[in-house]
Design a protein around this motif. Sequence first.
Motif, PDB file in Angstrom:
ATOM      1  N   GLY A  39      69.398  87.537  60.141  1.00 18.64           N
ATOM      2  CA  GLY A  39      70.086  86.434  60.801  1.00 18.64           C
ATOM      3  C   GLY A  39      69.208  85.200  60.909  1.00 18.64           C
ATOM      4  O   GLY A  39      69.666  84.071  60.677  1.00 18.64           O
ATOM      5  N   LEU A  43      69.948  81.753  58.852  1.00 21.74           N
ATOM      6  CA  LEU A  43      70.164  80.524  59.628  1.00 21.74           C
ATOM      7  C   LEU A  43      69.318  79.386  59.063  1.00 21.74           C
ATOM      8  O   LEU A  43      69.805  78.259  58.879  1.00 21.74           O
ATOM      9  CB  LEU A  43      69.830  80.777  61.094  1.00 21.74           C
ATOM     10  CG  LEU A  43      69.957  79.579  62.027  1.00 21.74           C
ATOM     11  CD1 LEU A  43      71.401  79.083  62.054  1.00 21.74           C
ATOM     12  CD2 LEU A  43      69.472  79.928  63.433  1.00 21.74           C
ATOM     13  N   LEU A 114      75.557  87.902  55.659  1.00 23.43           N
ATOM     14  CA  LEU A 114      76.027  87.056  56.769  1.00 23.43           C
ATOM     15  C   LEU A 114      76.653  87.905  57.869  1.00 23.43           C
ATOM     16  O   LEU A 114      76.440  87.648  59.063  1.00 23.43           O
ATOM     17  CB  LEU A 114      77.037  86.041  56.245  1.00 23.43           C
ATOM     18  CG  LEU A 114      76.481  84.972  55.296  1.00 23.43           C
ATOM     19  CD1 LEU A 114      77.611  84.139  54.694  1.00 23.43           C
ATOM     20  CD2 LEU A 114      75.489  84.074  56.023  1.00 23.43           C
ATOM     21  N   THR A 118      75.017  88.334  61.782  1.00 15.11           N
ATOM     22  CA  THR A 118      75.751  87.712  62.895  1.00 15.11           C
ATOM     23  C   THR A 118      76.495  88.725  63.778  1.00 15.11           C
ATOM     24  O   THR A 118      76.529  88.568  64.998  1.00 15.11           O
ATOM     25  CB  THR A 118      76.775  86.700  62.350  1.00 15.11           C
ATOM     26  OG1 THR A 118      77.633  87.363  61.395  1.00 15.11           O
ATOM     27  CG2 THR A 118      76.080  85.541  61.665  1.00 15.11           C
TER      28      THR A 118
END
Length: 435
Positions: A39, A43, A114, A118
Amino acid sequence: MDPRTPWQALTRPRFPFGPWPWRAVGYLGSGGLVGAAAGVVLLVLGVFSLFLVGLPLLLFAGIAVGHAERLRLRIADLDPAADPHRVPAAPGLAAWLRTRAAEQATWRELAYALLLGTVLWPLDLLALAVGIGLPAALLSAPFRLAADGHETKVVKAYLVTSYPEALGAALLGAVLLVALAYPLAAVAGARAALARALLTPRESERRDGIGEVIASRARLVDAFEAERRRIERDLHDGAQQRLVALTMTLGLARLDAPPDGPLAAQLAKAHAEAGQVLTELRELIHGIHPQVLADYGLGPALADAADRSAVPVDTDTAGTPRLPRAVESAAYFAGCEALANVGRHSGARRARVTARHADGVLRLDVEDDGRGGADPSRGSGLTGLADRIAVLDGTLTIMSPPGGPTLLRVEIPCPALSESSVSSSPRTASSSGRG
């Protein structure tokens, strides 16, 4: 059969006392760590990708996460997870990036990365907090009460002030630890199933990969046959012609030498040796790629091999059409090797060779009435032929019970060639002037 996944293990009576609850904990715990790290990385790369600078890096991160997750999947799923990516057609980073960007698997890996960075990793840790954290908190009640000396809170809600209460909480924690192992393993199984669905090849991708392998094998066979023809042509047009000239020169020298002198004897010996070498070279050339196979096809070539067999052989090859060169060559050498084994090992009095092409499949049978008991693993030479036939998507089968008879069967799917395609195919060498 031993279970391969947590879901399969859940049906076993001794599930709570086996390794699978610990595998589930290890898979979910490592998922929390990997997901949190993924993550953060995604990001940072996502911010860069807004300026189109980090988009290749984002794809690379997805591929890296996919690779790591396929390795980590072995904790909760014992079946290996295949890599869904193709090998680039050309070397270099640019070709690699083009290939990866065009693959659906790359984008599935990015979507999984992803999702992991998340949503999935907090769910993994939440499942661990309920399945392991709650029982652990209850089990630790007696120790925390002893450390405090007066009271302690269990799960931040229930106040324990005596050892009977603490021991009761610990007993409840032990029961929950066993009971919650089942839903915890179910969650780990679901996570593993999701990872396998997104990170391993789909059925269409497997078919594409198999098609590429078949095409690659066909190219290898064609290259192998072309190299065989080149070697045969070079030997025929080069070494053989030089040996013919040498033999003729030695023969003329014998005529000029005194008939009873030592020179005549040496020349006669050299002439005989040259003739023997020429004979062996012709046999070698015939073995590399016999001209009758190139000119007339499999049926006449097998009949020629049967005529040279040490055991009498009946042949039934009438009506065999011309076939692709690689198929004819593989079937011919399989038949020759089988006849050689009949002569060397079987003790047979007679053999039979049958070749038929029907429904797009060539079937070649070599039978003998020998003692049987043939075993390809004992160095009969058929193992290499079986591999060569397998490259053509064919099969080689041997049925040889003790006492006989023995049947060797070769089956190769292939089309029959038209007369025009046969006449336009390149020959290995001229059929005339074979010295």
